[in-house]
Design an enzyme around this catalytic site. Structure first.
Site, PDB file in Angstrom:
ATOM      1  N   ASP A   1      13.423 -19.228  11.008  1.00  0.00           N
ATOM      2  CA  ASP A   1      12.945 -18.928  12.366  1.00  0.00           C
ATOM      3  C   ASP A   1      12.359 -20.204  12.975  1.00  0.00           C
ATOM      4  O   ASP A   1      11.984 -21.138  12.264  1.00  0.00           O
ATOM      5  CB  ASP A   1      11.905 -17.793  12.374  1.00  0.00           C
ATOM      6  CG  ASP A   1      10.605 -18.140  11.655  1.00  0.00           C
ATOM      7  OD1 ASP A   1      10.658 -18.788  10.577  1.00  0.00           O
ATOM      8  OD2 ASP A   1       9.522 -17.769  12.140  1.00  0.00           O
TER       9      ASP A   1
ATOM     10  N   GLU B   1       8.078 -17.261   9.405  1.00  0.00           N
ATOM     11  CA  GLU B   1       7.023 -18.228   9.068  1.00  0.00           C
ATOM     12  C   GLU B   1       6.189 -18.561  10.286  1.00  0.00           C
ATOM     13  O   GLU B   1       4.963 -18.658  10.205  1.00  0.00           O
ATOM     14  CB  GLU B   1       7.633 -19.510   8.486  1.00  0.00           C
ATOM     15  CG  GLU B   1       6.617 -20.408   7.775  1.00  0.00           C
ATOM     16  CD  GLU B   1       5.838 -21.355   8.681  1.00  0.00           C
ATOM     17  OE1 GLU B   1       4.788 -21.848   8.261  1.00  0.00           O
ATOM     18  OE2 GLU B   1       6.267 -21.600   9.833  1.00  0.00           O
TER      19      GLU B   1
END
Ligand code: BES
Ligand code: MN
Ligand code: MN
Length: 455
Positions: free
Chosen positions: A86, A152
């Site tokens: 991400d 994250e």
């Protein structure tokens, strides 16, 4: 090996660019389908590289991509590679010189959101694995488990659950992460510490509605004025944080440790120039390098309220808001600091307003060992490919999952990162050097060979 890398580097870069075209922004629900596509792309590339048992593990949020290669045998060491696919939101788009999800290579650098943090660095691991499988230089000497998450940048909440539920599956000897930086391309370094995080959204409420600032101004505590005063009081004139108890558990480095740290090449002038600063700033008694690594900090990340549109509107807002974060160092804990902040911030509200503090995700600080077999394998690998011994540095950023790997899996981490501070991660025009990407791919197999060969 140099041949395999040279012969395939154009394809490696093309594949990374294709992946970077997928806007896997975890913070914004409108990109959810893209996040899933980015996970799928990674799964396919891992399979092509020869990773086995590749699966997309669903979570309550974004999926975790897991795969392994256990053919090195039961006596071989096992490395758990972690990274994240991400990326941060790309806003503000107008400050990018080329669109964030239309990657381009300019001046030997890959420009795109996620180029360095962390898709580019994750992809080094995929290609390093492919290279070990195919270059005829002895194969893959360790068992490897790959685990890449998609949350994250929003706090890794679901990875936390996944790790706790899959301790057996994730058993390994060490964790390997490329999601940090080094000092310079000719000054290799390995981060051996990360700061923790305590993050809050605060709201100051005054009158029950927005007011005409002429009719009421002077007789009403203005929530924005009050918030500014409260925030200003959080630091004293020496740059110390004023929250009672804030420094109680801070691990103070010895004079020797600080002298050792000061040996790392760092130019205060360059530092200021690189980000356009007219003067240095920070906690009295510490260098810029120390202020951004071994010392805790408090910063406002955003502040809003009242009228911010075009022209002038005369108004006293009902509410003012801010996002305030603290970076933590050993042995502060996010729970302790969160409690201290909440109590203190509520206590400094002036008469006439009420305050609410809403904590967001936190994370614990870590220091990773430099006397371990795995650290030495990484340092030796970098020495081979850079021609210079890397220096250990304490990093200022946070990867909260690293402390969790230690507490839940009992595993230490090696932070084998290839980014640079100047890569503008989280900022417009994020980029990653082609040199860094290729150096990473070249270095990682040396790590596995050194680690496998060590006692
Ligand atoms: N990769 C970074 C952290 C980082 C960058 C550490 C450079 C050391 C050097 C990571 O993706 C990140 O941005 N972490 C966040 C915290 C997270 C909980 C959102 C951070 O540090 O702000
Ligand atoms: Mn990252
Ligand atoms: Mn990040």
């Amino acid at each position: 090996m140099a041949n395999y890398l040279a012969d395939n580097q154009t394809r490696f870069l093309d594949e990374l660019l294709d992946w970077l075209r997928i806007p896997s922004v975890s913070a914004d629900a409108k990109f959810h389908a893209d996040v899933l596509r980015a996970a799928d792309y990674l799964k396919t590339r891992l399979e092509e590289a020869g990773v086995q048992n590749v699966e997309i593990c669903p979570t309550a949020g974004n999926p975790i991509v897991y795969g392994d290669y256990l053919q090195a045998g039961p006596d071989a060491k096992t490395v758990l590679v972690y990274g994240h696919y991400d990326v941060q939101p790309a806003d503000p788009y107008e400050l990018w010189t080329s669109p964030p999800f239309e990657p381009v290579i300019k001046d030997e650098k890959i420009y795109a959101r996620g180029a360095c943090d962390d898709k580019g660095q994750v992809y080094m691991h995929v290609k390093a694995f492919e290279m070990m499988m195919r270059d005829g230089q002895g194969g893959v000497p360790c068992n490897i488990k790959f685990m890449f998450e998609g949350e994250e940048e929003i706090g890794s909440n679901n990875l936390d659950i996944f790790v706790k539920a899959n301790k057996e599956k994730l058993q390994a000897d060490v964790i390997l992460i490329s999601d940090t930086g080094m000092l310079a391309n000719d000054v290799p370094s390995i981060e051996v510490g990360l700061r923790g995080l305590s993050y809050h959204e605060v709201t100051v409420t005054g009158p029950n509605r927005d007011l005409h600032s002429g009719l009421y101004g002077g007789a009403v505590q203005n929530p924005i004025n009050a918030l500014c005063e409260m925030i200003a009081s959080l630091h004293d004139e020496n740059g110390h944080i004023t929250i009672p108890g804030f420094y109680d558990n801070v691990d103070e480095l010895s004079a020797d440790e600080r002298a050792e740290m000061a040996k790392a090449p760092f130019s205060e002038e360059e530092f200021q120039k690189s980000i356009g600063l007219p003067a240095s700033y920070g906690e009295k008694g510490y260098s810029s390098m120390e202020r951004t690594s071994i010392r805790p900090t408090l910063d406002v990340n955003g502040i809003w309220g009242g009228y911010t549109g075009e022209g002038a509107k005369t108004v006293i807002a009902s509410q003012a808001h801010a996002k305030i974060s603290m970076r933590l160092v050993p042995h502060q804990t996010s729970a302790e600091i969160t409690a201290l902040f909440q109590k203190h911030f509520a206590s400094i509200a002036p008469a006439g307003v009420t305050v609410s503090v809403h904590p967001h995700h936190g994370g614990e600080p870590v220091v990773t060992p430099t006397d371990s077999v795995a650290y030495k394998a990484a340092a030796d690998a970098m020495e081979t490919t850079f021609g210079k011994r890397p220096v250990p540095t304490r990093g200022g950023g946070s990867i909260p999952i690293v402390a969790m790997f230690k507490s839940e899996l009992g595993l230490d981490t090696v932070l084998l990162g290839f980014g640079l501070d100047s890569d503008a991660i989280h900022s417009p025009n994020e980029h990653f050097g082609v040199f860094n990407f290729l150096k990473g791919i070249e270095t990682i197999p040396h790590f596995y060979r050194n680690y496998a060969a060590a006692e």
